[in-house]
Design an enzyme around this catalytic site. Structure first.
Site, PDB file in Angstrom:
ATOM      1  N   ASP A  32     -23.466 -11.146  55.213  1.00  6.55           N
ATOM      2  CA  ASP A  32     -23.802 -11.118  53.882  1.00  6.55           C
ATOM      3  C   ASP A  32     -22.857 -10.655  52.922  1.00  6.55           C
ATOM      4  O   ASP A  32     -21.987  -9.836  53.467  1.00  6.55           O
ATOM      5  CB  ASP A  32     -25.000  -9.855  54.047  1.00  6.55           C
ATOM      6  CG  ASP A  32     -25.687  -9.770  52.683  1.00  6.55           C
ATOM      7  OD1 ASP A  32     -27.028 -10.264  52.626  1.00  6.55           O
ATOM      8  OD2 ASP A  32     -25.119  -9.484  51.635  1.00  6.55           O
ATOM      9  N   ILE A  33     -22.606 -10.974  51.813  1.00 11.35           N
ATOM     10  CA  ILE A  33     -21.460 -10.635  50.896  1.00 11.35           C
ATOM     11  C   ILE A  33     -21.574  -9.310  50.458  1.00 11.35           C
ATOM     12  O   ILE A  33     -20.530  -8.667  50.205  1.00 11.35           O
ATOM     13  CB  ILE A  33     -21.489 -11.589  49.671  1.00 11.35           C
ATOM     14  CG1 ILE A  33     -20.011 -11.817  49.276  1.00 11.35           C
ATOM     15  CG2 ILE A  33     -22.454 -11.348  48.747  1.00 11.35           C
ATOM     16  CD1 ILE A  33     -19.772 -12.688  48.266  1.00 11.35           C
ATOM     17  N   ASN A  88     -37.389 -10.898  53.220  1.00 11.46           N
ATOM     18  CA  ASN A  88     -38.214 -10.501  51.927  1.00 11.46           C
ATOM     19  C   ASN A  88     -38.883 -11.939  51.259  1.00 11.46           C
ATOM     20  O   ASN A  88     -38.131 -13.151  51.379  1.00 11.46           O
ATOM     21  CB  ASN A  88     -37.270  -9.960  51.039  1.00 11.46           C
ATOM     22  CG  ASN A  88     -36.776  -8.607  51.547  1.00 11.46           C
ATOM     23  OD1 ASN A  88     -37.346  -7.835  52.166  1.00 11.46           O
ATOM     24  ND2 ASN A  88     -35.438  -8.432  51.002  1.00 11.46           N
ATOM     25  N   GLN A  95     -37.215  -9.868  47.166  1.00  9.98           N
ATOM     26  CA  GLN A  95     -36.405 -11.144  47.514  1.00  9.98           C
ATOM     27  C   GLN A  95     -35.485 -11.532  46.165  1.00  9.98           C
ATOM     28  O   GLN A  95     -36.127 -11.338  44.972  1.00  9.98           O
ATOM     29  CB  GLN A  95     -37.245 -12.437  47.606  1.00  9.98           C
ATOM     30  CG  GLN A  95     -36.395 -13.668  48.123  1.00  9.98           C
ATOM     31  CD  GLN A  95     -37.592 -14.721  48.401  1.00  9.98           C
ATOM     32  OE1 GLN A  95     -38.638 -14.710  48.276  1.00  9.98           O
ATOM     33  NE2 GLN A  95     -36.995 -16.001  48.881  1.00  9.98           N
ATOM     34  N   HIS A 101     -34.383 -16.563  54.074  1.00 12.91           N
ATOM     35  CA  HIS A 101     -33.479 -16.263  54.712  1.00 12.91           C
ATOM     36  C   HIS A 101     -33.776 -15.044  55.461  1.00 12.91           C
ATOM     37  O   HIS A 101     -34.723 -14.235  55.222  1.00 12.91           O
ATOM     38  CB  HIS A 101     -32.188 -15.762  53.949  1.00 12.91           C
ATOM     39  CG  HIS A 101     -32.279 -15.156  52.696  1.00 12.91           C
ATOM     40  ND1 HIS A 101     -32.704 -15.535  51.596  1.00 12.91           N
ATOM     41  CD2 HIS A 101     -32.001 -13.796  52.823  1.00 12.91           C
ATOM     42  CE1 HIS A 101     -33.051 -14.479  50.812  1.00 12.91           C
ATOM     43  NE2 HIS A 101     -32.770 -13.259  51.367  1.00 12.91           N
TER      44      HIS A 101
HETATM   45  P1  5GP Z   1     -32.607 -10.879  49.532  1.00 12.56           P
HETATM   46  O1  5GP Z   1     -32.674  -9.733  48.712  1.00 12.56           O
HETATM   47  O2  5GP Z   1     -32.928 -12.161  48.620  1.00 12.56           O
HETATM   48  O3  5GP Z   1     -33.363 -10.703  50.808  1.00 12.56           O
HETATM   49  O4  5GP Z   1     -31.236 -10.872  50.029  1.00 12.56           O
HETATM   50  C1  5GP Z   1     -30.145 -11.867  49.429  1.00 12.56           C
HETATM   51  C2  5GP Z   1     -29.234 -11.318  49.986  1.00 12.56           C
HETATM   52  O5  5GP Z   1     -27.942 -12.632  49.895  1.00 12.56           O
HETATM   53  C3  5GP Z   1     -28.335 -10.076  49.636  1.00 12.56           C
HETATM   54  O6  5GP Z   1     -28.179  -9.254  50.523  1.00 12.56           O
HETATM   55  C4  5GP Z   1     -27.277 -10.655  49.169  1.00 12.56           C
HETATM   56  O7  5GP Z   1     -26.037  -9.498  49.123  1.00 12.56           O
HETATM   57  C5  5GP Z   1     -26.691 -11.945  49.769  1.00 12.56           C
HETATM   58  N1  5GP Z   1     -26.146 -12.886  48.894  1.00 12.56           N
HETATM   59  C6  5GP Z   1     -26.254 -13.442  47.483  1.00 12.56           C
HETATM   60  N2  5GP Z   1     -25.427 -14.292  47.361  1.00 12.56           N
HETATM   61  C7  5GP Z   1     -24.646 -14.415  48.290  1.00 12.56           C
HETATM   62  C8  5GP Z   1     -23.500 -15.209  48.523  1.00 12.56           C
HETATM   63  O8  5GP Z   1     -22.888 -15.708  47.718  1.00 12.56           O
HETATM   64  N3  5GP Z   1     -22.659 -15.228  49.847  1.00 12.56           N
HETATM   65  C9  5GP Z   1     -23.153 -14.218  50.667  1.00 12.56           C
HETATM   66  N4  5GP Z   1     -22.734 -14.525  52.003  1.00 12.56           N
HETATM   67  N5  5GP Z   1     -24.392 -13.398  50.611  1.00 12.56           N
HETATM   68  C10 5GP Z   1     -24.803 -13.485  49.510  1.00 12.56           C
END
Ligand code: 5GP
Ligand code: ZN
Length: 138
Positions: A32-33, A88, A95, A101
Site C-alpha cells: 500500500d502506498i 471495505n 472504500q 481489494h
Molecule cells: P480502501 O480505502 O479503498 O479500502 O483502500 C484503498 C487503499 O489503496 C488505500 O490504503 C490507499 O493507500 C491505497 N492506494 C491508493 N492508490 C494507490 C496507488 O496508486 N498505489 C498503491 N500501492 N496503493 C494505493
C-alpha cells in the site's frame, strides 16, 4: 474484465508501477502506498470487480486462498505479532478505490492502526429472524 480509468486495473496489469510482492494470472499483491503499518499490502484480483457484491464466489475463494499464503509469509518476514485483514465495500464502509481489494495489515505493539467499532447489544429474537432471512437469501 477491466474498467477504463480504474487505477487498480492499471496497477494489476503492470501499467502503473507498484512494489509487487507476488503476481499470478489472477492476482497482484503489492504494498500500500500509504501504509498503516510496516508491511501493509493489498491483494488485488486482475479482473475488475467494484466490490464483494460484484464478485463471484470462485474469485473470492481463489483470492482468500492466496491471502492465507501471503499472511503467513508476511508474518514471517515482518515479525508482526498479529494481522488485521480488512476489506471495505462501499464508501459508507471506507472504500476509496472501487476495485475490490483486501488489506493485510500487520500489527505491532504500539502501532497506530485503528480497526474498530462500538460494541452494541444483541437482540436475540431479531438475530434469529435475520438469520432465517439471510439463510434464505443465500
Ligand atoms: P480502501 O480505502 O479503498 O479500502 O483502500 C484503498 C487503499 O489503496 C488505500 O490504503 C490507499 O493507500 C491505497 N492506494 C491508493 N492508490 C494507490 C496507488 O496508486 N498505489 C498503491 N500501492 N496503493 C494505493
Ligand atoms: Zn479495476
Amino acid at each position: 474484465m477491466r474498467k477504463d480509468d480504474c487505477i487498480f486495473c492499471k496497477i494489476a496489469a503492470g501499467e502503473i508501477p507498484s512494489t509487487t510482492i507476488y503476481e499470478d494470472d489472477l492476482h497482484r499483491v503489492f504494498f500500500d502506498i500509504a501504509p498503516g503499518s510496516e508491511g501493509h499490502c493489498l491483494i488485488v484480483p486482475k479482473n475488475h470487480y467494484d466490490d464483494i457484491f460484484d464478485m463471484d464466489e470462485k474469485a473470492g475463494a481463489d483470492l482468500f486462498a492466496l491471502a492465507t499464503k501471503v499472511a503467513k509469509a508476511l508474518k514471517e518476514v515482518t515479525g508482526c505479532e498479529g494481522m488485521n485483514i480488512v476489506q471495505n465495500n462501499g464508501s459508507i464502509a471506507g472504500q476509496t478505490v472501487f476495485h475490490f481489494h483486501m488489506h493485510l495489515i500487520p500489527r505491532y505493539t504500539g502501532d497506530t492502526v485503528n480497526v474498530g467499532w462500538v460494541p452494541g447489544e444483541a437482540d436475540m429474537d431479531k438475530l434469529s429472524e435475520m438469520a432465517d432471512k439471510v439463510r434464505k437469501a443465500m
